[in-house]
Design a protein around this motif. Sequence first.
Motif, PDB file in Angstrom:
ATOM      1  N   PHE A  18     -41.352 -46.920   2.843  1.00 24.20           N
ATOM      2  CA  PHE A  18     -39.739 -46.542   2.835  1.00 24.20           C
ATOM      3  C   PHE A  18     -39.272 -46.824   1.333  1.00 24.20           C
ATOM      4  CE2 PHE A  18     -39.675 -48.165   7.596  1.00 24.20           C
ATOM      5  CZ  PHE A  18     -40.151 -46.866   7.879  1.00 24.20           C
ATOM      6  N   LYS A  19     -39.638 -48.022   0.941  1.00 24.79           N
ATOM      7  CA  LYS A  19     -39.158 -48.318  -0.543  1.00 24.79           C
ATOM      8  C   LYS A  19     -39.657 -47.411  -1.446  1.00 24.79           C
ATOM      9  CE  LYS A  19     -36.471 -51.863  -0.490  1.00 24.79           C
ATOM     10  NZ  LYS A  19     -35.135 -52.045  -0.871  1.00 24.79           N
ATOM     11  N   TRP A  20     -40.962 -46.943  -1.303  1.00 26.00           N
ATOM     12  CA  TRP A  20     -41.567 -45.755  -2.257  1.00 26.00           C
ATOM     13  C   TRP A  20     -40.836 -44.509  -2.063  1.00 26.00           C
ATOM     14  CZ3 TRP A  20     -42.777 -44.548  -6.507  1.00 26.00           C
ATOM     15  CH2 TRP A  20     -43.757 -43.407  -6.794  1.00 26.00           C
ATOM     16  N   ALA A  21     -40.461 -44.243  -0.763  1.00 22.09           N
ATOM     17  CA  ALA A  21     -39.905 -42.897  -0.347  1.00 22.09           C
ATOM     18  C   ALA A  21     -38.447 -42.876  -0.861  1.00 22.09           C
ATOM     19  CB  ALA A  21     -39.858 -42.890   1.164  1.00 22.09           C
ATOM     20  N   GLU A  22     -37.701 -43.999  -1.077  1.00 22.55           N
ATOM     21  CA  GLU A  22     -36.436 -44.350  -1.518  1.00 22.55           C
ATOM     22  C   GLU A  22     -36.351 -43.634  -3.150  1.00 22.55           C
ATOM     23  OE1 GLU A  22     -34.339 -47.790  -0.902  1.00 22.55           O
ATOM     24  OE2 GLU A  22     -34.471 -47.564   1.204  1.00 22.55           O
ATOM     25  N   GLU A  23     -37.536 -44.402  -3.794  1.00 18.63           N
ATOM     26  CA  GLU A  23     -37.740 -44.013  -5.259  1.00 18.63           C
ATOM     27  C   GLU A  23     -38.066 -42.486  -5.202  1.00 18.63           C
ATOM     28  OE1 GLU A  23     -40.185 -46.172  -7.778  1.00 18.63           O
ATOM     29  OE2 GLU A  23     -39.541 -48.095  -6.819  1.00 18.63           O
ATOM     30  N   LEU A  24     -38.813 -42.048  -4.685  1.00 20.18           N
ATOM     31  CA  LEU A  24     -39.251 -40.580  -4.768  1.00 20.18           C
ATOM     32  C   LEU A  24     -37.972 -39.782  -4.467  1.00 20.18           C
ATOM     33  CD1 LEU A  24     -42.711 -40.631  -2.744  1.00 20.18           C
ATOM     34  CD2 LEU A  24     -42.250 -40.202  -5.510  1.00 20.18           C
ATOM     35  N   ALA A  25     -37.253 -40.157  -3.555  1.00 19.37           N
ATOM     36  CA  ALA A  25     -35.969 -39.269  -3.041  1.00 19.37           C
ATOM     37  C   ALA A  25     -34.951 -39.346  -4.436  1.00 19.37           C
ATOM     38  CB  ALA A  25     -35.427 -39.679  -1.977  1.00 19.37           C
ATOM     39  N   SER A  26     -34.805 -40.353  -4.976  1.00 15.55           N
ATOM     40  CA  SER A  26     -33.969 -40.541  -6.153  1.00 15.55           C
ATOM     41  C   SER A  26     -34.558 -39.638  -7.485  1.00 15.55           C
ATOM     42  CB  SER A  26     -33.677 -41.961  -6.725  1.00 15.55           C
ATOM     43  OG  SER A  26     -35.023 -42.529  -7.270  1.00 15.55           O
ATOM     44  N   LEU A  27     -35.786 -39.653  -7.348  1.00 14.21           N
ATOM     45  CA  LEU A  27     -36.393 -38.716  -8.448  1.00 14.21           C
ATOM     46  C   LEU A  27     -36.447 -37.347  -8.138  1.00 14.21           C
ATOM     47  CD1 LEU A  27     -39.138 -41.469  -9.364  1.00 14.21           C
ATOM     48  CD2 LEU A  27     -37.209 -40.902 -10.839  1.00 14.21           C
ATOM     49  N   ALA A  28     -35.935 -37.001  -6.820  1.00 15.97           N
ATOM     50  CA  ALA A  28     -36.189 -35.450  -6.524  1.00 15.97           C
ATOM     51  C   ALA A  28     -37.643 -35.079  -6.412  1.00 15.97           C
ATOM     52  CB  ALA A  28     -35.428 -34.735  -7.473  1.00 15.97           C
ATOM     53  N   ARG A  29     -38.530 -36.135  -6.129  1.00 12.09           N
ATOM     54  CA  ARG A  29     -40.135 -35.701  -5.927  1.00 12.09           C
ATOM     55  C   ARG A  29     -40.056 -35.570  -4.551  1.00 12.09           C
ATOM     56  NH1 ARG A  29     -43.524 -40.098  -9.109  1.00 12.09           N
ATOM     57  NH2 ARG A  29     -45.042 -38.890  -8.131  1.00 12.09           N
ATOM     58  N   ILE A  30     -39.547 -34.490  -3.927  1.00 12.74           N
ATOM     59  CA  ILE A  30     -39.477 -34.228  -2.313  1.00 12.74           C
ATOM     60  C   ILE A  30     -40.743 -33.865  -1.579  1.00 12.74           C
ATOM     61  CG2 ILE A  30     -38.447 -32.740  -0.716  1.00 12.74           C
ATOM     62  CD1 ILE A  30     -36.454 -34.429  -2.474  1.00 12.74           C
ATOM     63  N   GLN A  31     -41.746 -33.172  -2.524  1.00 12.97           N
ATOM     64  CA  GLN A  31     -43.045 -32.910  -2.052  1.00 12.97           C
ATOM     65  C   GLN A  31     -43.811 -34.140  -1.937  1.00 12.97           C
ATOM     66  OE1 GLN A  31     -43.861 -29.914  -0.534  1.00 12.97           O
ATOM     67  NE2 GLN A  31     -45.360 -31.235   0.290  1.00 12.97           N
ATOM     68  N   ASP A  32     -43.762 -34.955  -2.901  1.00 11.00           N
ATOM     69  CA  ASP A  32     -44.421 -36.240  -2.971  1.00 11.00           C
ATOM     70  C   ASP A  32     -44.058 -37.083  -1.738  1.00 11.00           C
ATOM     71  OD1 ASP A  32     -46.104 -35.600  -4.978  1.00 11.00           O
ATOM     72  OD2 ASP A  32     -44.882 -36.595  -6.395  1.00 11.00           O
ATOM     73  N   LEU A  33     -42.636 -37.237  -1.472  1.00 14.34           N
ATOM     74  CA  LEU A  33     -42.285 -37.900  -0.359  1.00 14.34           C
ATOM     75  C   LEU A  33     -42.768 -37.523   0.978  1.00 14.34           C
ATOM     76  CD1 LEU A  33     -38.515 -38.873  -0.102  1.00 14.34           C
ATOM     77  CD2 LEU A  33     -39.807 -37.746   2.037  1.00 14.34           C
ATOM     78  N   PHE A  34     -42.750 -36.023   1.087  1.00 16.52           N
ATOM     79  CA  PHE A  34     -43.283 -35.805   2.386  1.00 16.52           C
ATOM     80  C   PHE A  34     -44.713 -35.938   2.723  1.00 16.52           C
ATOM     81  CE2 PHE A  34     -39.335 -32.816   2.606  1.00 16.52           C
ATOM     82  CZ  PHE A  34     -38.863 -33.724   3.351  1.00 16.52           C
ATOM     83  N   ASN A  35     -45.446 -35.774   1.404  1.00 16.96           N
ATOM     84  CA  ASN A  35     -46.804 -36.015   1.546  1.00 16.96           C
ATOM     85  C   ASN A  35     -47.074 -37.474   2.027  1.00 16.96           C
ATOM     86  OD1 ASN A  35     -47.588 -33.567   0.660  1.00 16.96           O
ATOM     87  ND2 ASN A  35     -47.697 -34.002  -1.522  1.00 16.96           N
ATOM     88  N   CYS A  36     -46.411 -38.326   1.501  1.00 17.97           N
ATOM     89  CA  CYS A  36     -46.485 -39.760   1.769  1.00 17.97           C
ATOM     90  C   CYS A  36     -46.419 -39.991   3.154  1.00 17.97           C
ATOM     91  CB  CYS A  36     -45.398 -40.732   1.113  1.00 17.97           C
ATOM     92  SG  CYS A  36     -46.000 -40.940  -0.892  1.00 17.97           S
ATOM     93  N   TYR A  37     -45.425 -39.412   3.960  1.00 17.01           N
ATOM     94  CA  TYR A  37     -44.957 -39.544   5.205  1.00 17.01           C
ATOM     95  C   TYR A  37     -46.148 -38.878   6.225  1.00 17.01           C
ATOM     96  CZ  TYR A  37     -40.790 -41.994   4.935  1.00 17.01           C
ATOM     97  OH  TYR A  37     -39.782 -42.942   4.862  1.00 17.01           O
TER      98      TYR A  37
END
Length: 849
Positions: free
Chosen positions: A77-96
């Motif tokens: 969840f913490k890493w996803a928040e960082e990715l969202a703030s950096l607009a790295r959306i695809q990386d965020l969804f890959n993590c999930y």
Amino acid sequence: MELIFFKMPNSNAKSHRGHPGGQEAGRRELVSRSLQSAQHCLENQDFGTAYAHYLLVLNLASELKSDVRETFQFTLFKWAEELASLARIQDLFNCYEQALELFPNDEIICNSMGEHLFRMGFRDEAAGYFHKALKLNPDFADAKENFYRVANWLVERWHFIMLNDTNRNLIYQKAIQKVVHSGCRTVLDIGAGTGILSMFAKKAGAPCVYACELSKTMYELACDVVAANNMEGEIKLLHMKSLDIEIPKHIPERVSLVVTETVDAGLFGEGIVESLIHAWEHLLLQPKPKNQDIGTEDYGQVIPAGAIVFGMAVECKEIRRHHRVGVQEVACVHLAETVEFCSPTRASVNSEETIEPYTTEKLSRVPGGYMPLTEPFQAMTVDFNNLEELKSLATRKPCKFSVPVTQGGILDAIVVWFVLQLDDEHSLSTSPSEETCWEQAVYPVQGLPDYSVKPGDTVMMEVCCQDCYLRIQKISVLTSEYGMDIERENTLALGNEAELCSALASLQTTSTPDGMGQECMLESTEIALLNNVPYHECFNAAIGKVLSSLIPTRESLSMDVDGHDREMNFEKSQNKNSSYTTHDPLYVLDVSEGFSILPIIAGKLGPVKAYSSVEKEQHQIALNIISEANHFPKETLEFWLSHLEDESVVLQRPKSDKLWSIIILDVIETSGLIQQEVMEKAAISRCLLHSGGKIFPQYVVMYGMLVESQSLVLESAVQGTEPTLGFNIAPFINQFKVPVCVFLDLATLPCVPLSKPAELLRLDLMNPYLNSSNREVKVQVCKSGQVTAIPFWYHIHLDEDIYLDTSSDSSHWKQAAVVLDKPIQVQLGDELVLNVQHYKSNVSITVKQ
């Protein structure tokens, strides 16, 4: 921190060298080192690397899943928040996706994935994850609240009301059956929803039925409904707009019948004109020649065949208080005449955006009722089977109407309804006098110098169709005075020669040649709030008491909290103690949502530095103008968001060495629900107050009562197969039912009270140790009947003596109600025990059996 991807060893590959025991020892060593590295990274808040290490551990040692599950969730969840703030959306969804491969039945990860999707606008997809989380854990409060929130977006509440309208369903079925029996063989259902009209056509015997639905959720729901009714292979469902359908790519040939109900309260707002123009040009057979008695199988037609639009001028206090500011002074704050407040319906006329030019109301349930000022008049007719007429609608010149006033009163709105002519035999009316599932379109009247009318006057207006909306515009009043006809509109109202000369003289000397002030658009709820005099008077008194207690020895602040001589006291505080007000002001922060004059009210009470959290530029301009009109020094009012580096962290100190005297929070939404994260905001606010400072409100008490209301039952879920004429739809659409109905007016809700009001819950923002997340409430039944719902409202306590009632006539808040899954039969004298649970902003009320 970049996400590190490890290439995982192939667990199925045979080792060509080395002892199995050595391999196992190496695996354990790698797992141990990775766990240590992950922990070290967490301590340093390097969440990306920590996540990668945990990913490696879980792939190498699945037996550790239960041990590291919670820490892995936190890291994700913490890493996803960082990715969202950096607009790295695809990386965020890959993590999930990686996380869900490891924990496919983890409701917390599913819910978190849904939250990210929802924030990014993927509501259909978000609903799927929330729904899955709830299936995994039906008691998971976060997922439940999220699903209820998204369900309202995906399946609008009117679906339930319309499907429960047996008369509407029956008339559509008869019209479709009639035309199919007359020879129509191919049918296209545009905007299929649940697919009920398609199933009517199939049941009537149409050989080929197609249906299109743009919403992914509704399309999937329609697929389930059609399959459950054994028509899966007989109705072809298309997940697309009708405007994108091509022949023969999507359907093999032109159809002989289009059925649709893509109409809203204003008739054209769902895009029916555009879709039917496209259908006639690309999807329908040619129309049947008029006055020729020939078969219908080779010709195209539309159900509904046409519509007649009616209008009527009305007086309605409830509409007025939501669309016109009717006060000139609020709690001793003068609202400058140079600020002209208007609601979005008026702003839509000059807006570059396409804004709906009307609002909607069920007039039969408007608090205080309404009074017709004119007879109903026919505003427009439209033939949906005439392509040229449909194409001319948007380019046609506006029609001018002159409607005689038959009843004296105040002109508040033009209300509009229509008769939908399905064919020459079957029709549906949305009239306010009919018992119907429909609301009416309301065009509030704004910008007139005088709204009073009397018999003999004439209401003038123009009616047209523009931007796919029915527009009622240029509303004015022609009044007969002094033997002359005078037109009253948003210009000068001139009665005689003397007035004309005076007006011309003033025009020559005015500093604003156009005579217009600063226009400020407010939402209708914001206008109702500005008109809520008790709200502002209560805040005025409560703020005064707090400020008085913080500086009791200051002669300049010997304030009369009832509001008398406020301006005189304010000026004394400014003049006699200017050095105090410059160097030692009290800090007041208003973070209530929308347009608020509370900072100005606070500023009138003494040496205060008041901060407003309004965001819109025109709102800030309006507040500055009002401040100047009340002789405020410029430094008294400031806009808080301009002082913040990070606008997401609104609650923080006014200065590094200062604390707040008062923080004003929004606790209740206008919908009638508790605001999200309000207790978390209160917890932060308590840390930002200096000694003696207060949060407003200090506490909130929730009240409710037992009622019997068939209306609420029909609005919350489809009631079996009877209203849908035997088709099995209820179990599928009811998956999206929400147990709480919002935006209710208890004063006009059709219901029978079965108990007196009872206190259900107390939320204390200043003293959280007094709060209970779970309590039982005993309610005495005072009338026999069936309990179907529990409406609720609030007393918002600014302090022990001053409170606001959200169910009062002047309230800008609406009320809400919990609808029970099954009615409970009760007798006079019975006692029901309610279990009331509060979690975050979600309140659940269940009856303990």
